[in-house]
Scaffold this motif. Structure first.
Motif, mmCIF file in Angstrom:
data_model
loop_
_atom_site.group_PDB
_atom_site.id
_atom_site.type_symbol
_atom_site.label_atom_id
_atom_site.label_comp_id
_atom_site.label_asym_id
_atom_site.label_seq_id
_atom_site.Cartn_x
_atom_site.Cartn_y
_atom_site.Cartn_z
ATOM 1 N N HIS A 174 0.814 -1.205 0.000
ATOM 2 C CA HIS A 174 0.000 0.000 0.000
ATOM 3 C C HIS A 174 0.854 1.264 0.000
ATOM 4 N N ARG A 175 1.966 1.257 0.694
ATOM 5 C CA ARG A 175 2.874 2.419 0.653
ATOM 6 C C ARG A 175 3.390 2.639 -0.765
ATOM 7 N N ARG A 176 3.797 1.551 -1.420
ATOM 8 C CA ARG A 176 4.304 1.636 -2.785
ATOM 9 C C ARG A 176 3.212 2.140 -3.736
ATOM 10 N N TRP A 177 1.985 1.622 -3.569
ATOM 11 C CA TRP A 177 0.882 2.022 -4.433
ATOM 12 C C TRP A 177 0.522 3.491 -4.230
ATOM 13 N N ARG A 178 0.463 3.951 -2.967
ATOM 14 C CA ARG A 178 0.137 5.359 -2.698
ATOM 15 C C ARG A 178 1.215 6.289 -3.223
ATOM 16 N N ALA A 179 2.480 5.897 -3.080
ATOM 17 C CA ALA A 179 3.563 6.729 -3.615
ATOM 18 C C ALA A 179 3.466 6.822 -5.133
ATOM 19 N N GLN A 187 0.730 6.582 -6.926
ATOM 20 C CA GLN A 187 -0.415 7.434 -7.227
ATOM 21 C C GLN A 187 -0.100 8.914 -6.990
ATOM 22 N N ARG A 188 0.657 9.213 -5.932
ATOM 23 C CA ARG A 188 1.045 10.613 -5.668
ATOM 24 C C ARG A 188 1.893 11.177 -6.789
ATOM 25 N N THR A 189 2.864 10.388 -7.256
ATOM 26 C CA THR A 189 3.710 10.883 -8.350
ATOM 27 C C THR A 189 2.919 11.005 -9.647
ATOM 28 N N ALA A 190 1.977 10.099 -9.874
ATOM 29 C CA ALA A 190 1.149 10.184 -11.079
ATOM 30 C C ALA A 190 0.262 11.425 -11.030
ATOM 31 N N SER A 220 -2.927 -1.491 -11.697
ATOM 32 C CA SER A 220 -3.377 -2.799 -11.235
ATOM 33 C C SER A 220 -2.428 -3.306 -10.152
ATOM 34 N N VAL A 221 -2.928 -4.259 -9.404
ATOM 35 C CA VAL A 221 -2.152 -4.831 -8.305
ATOM 36 C C VAL A 221 -0.894 -5.520 -8.823
ATOM 37 N N LYS A 222 -0.988 -6.178 -9.951
ATOM 38 C CA LYS A 222 0.120 -6.975 -10.475
ATOM 39 C C LYS A 222 1.283 -6.135 -10.984
#
Length: 108
Positions: A27-32, A34-37, A53-55
């Motif tokens: 989740h930390r990796r995914w949120r980071a 999304q923030r950069t995007a 996507s999760v994968k």
């Protein structure tokens, strides 16, 4: 909760009790990501922030549990009997140990 039991005997395959740490890292990796995007897209661009996507960011096979396994009552009984034979000294102790292990296997 000491008397709660599982309704369906399904357990994780490995001895890892929880995937909490793995999920926190994901989740930390995914949120980071999304923030950069969000920071890199212009405000007037409507189609620029599609969810990943999760994968793309994580592999579930690298987490603590590799999946789930149905553990039937018959199989639980056999495992409890095998452990009780190995550890119990007398017949009475083996029976008590087997009952305690079967209760532990179905506990949450």
């Amino acid at each position: 909760m000491s008397r709660s039991t599982r309704k369906t005997p399904i357990r994780g395959i490995t001895t890892c009790r929880s995937e909490r740490d793995d999920k926190q890292i994901w989740h930390r990796r995914w949120r980071a990501h999304q923030r950069t995007a969000l920071a890199s897209t212009p405000l007037n661009d409507e189609d620029g922030t599609l969810p990943e996507s999760v994968k793309q960011l994580s592999d579930v096979w690298c987490m603590g549990k590799d999946g789930h396994l149905y553990w039937s009552a018959d199989r639980q009984k056999r495992m409890a009997r095998r452990f009780a034979r190995r550890q119990g000294r007398g017949r009475k102790e083996r029976k008590a140990l087997e009952a305690r292990l079967r209760h532990k296997f179905m506990g949450k």
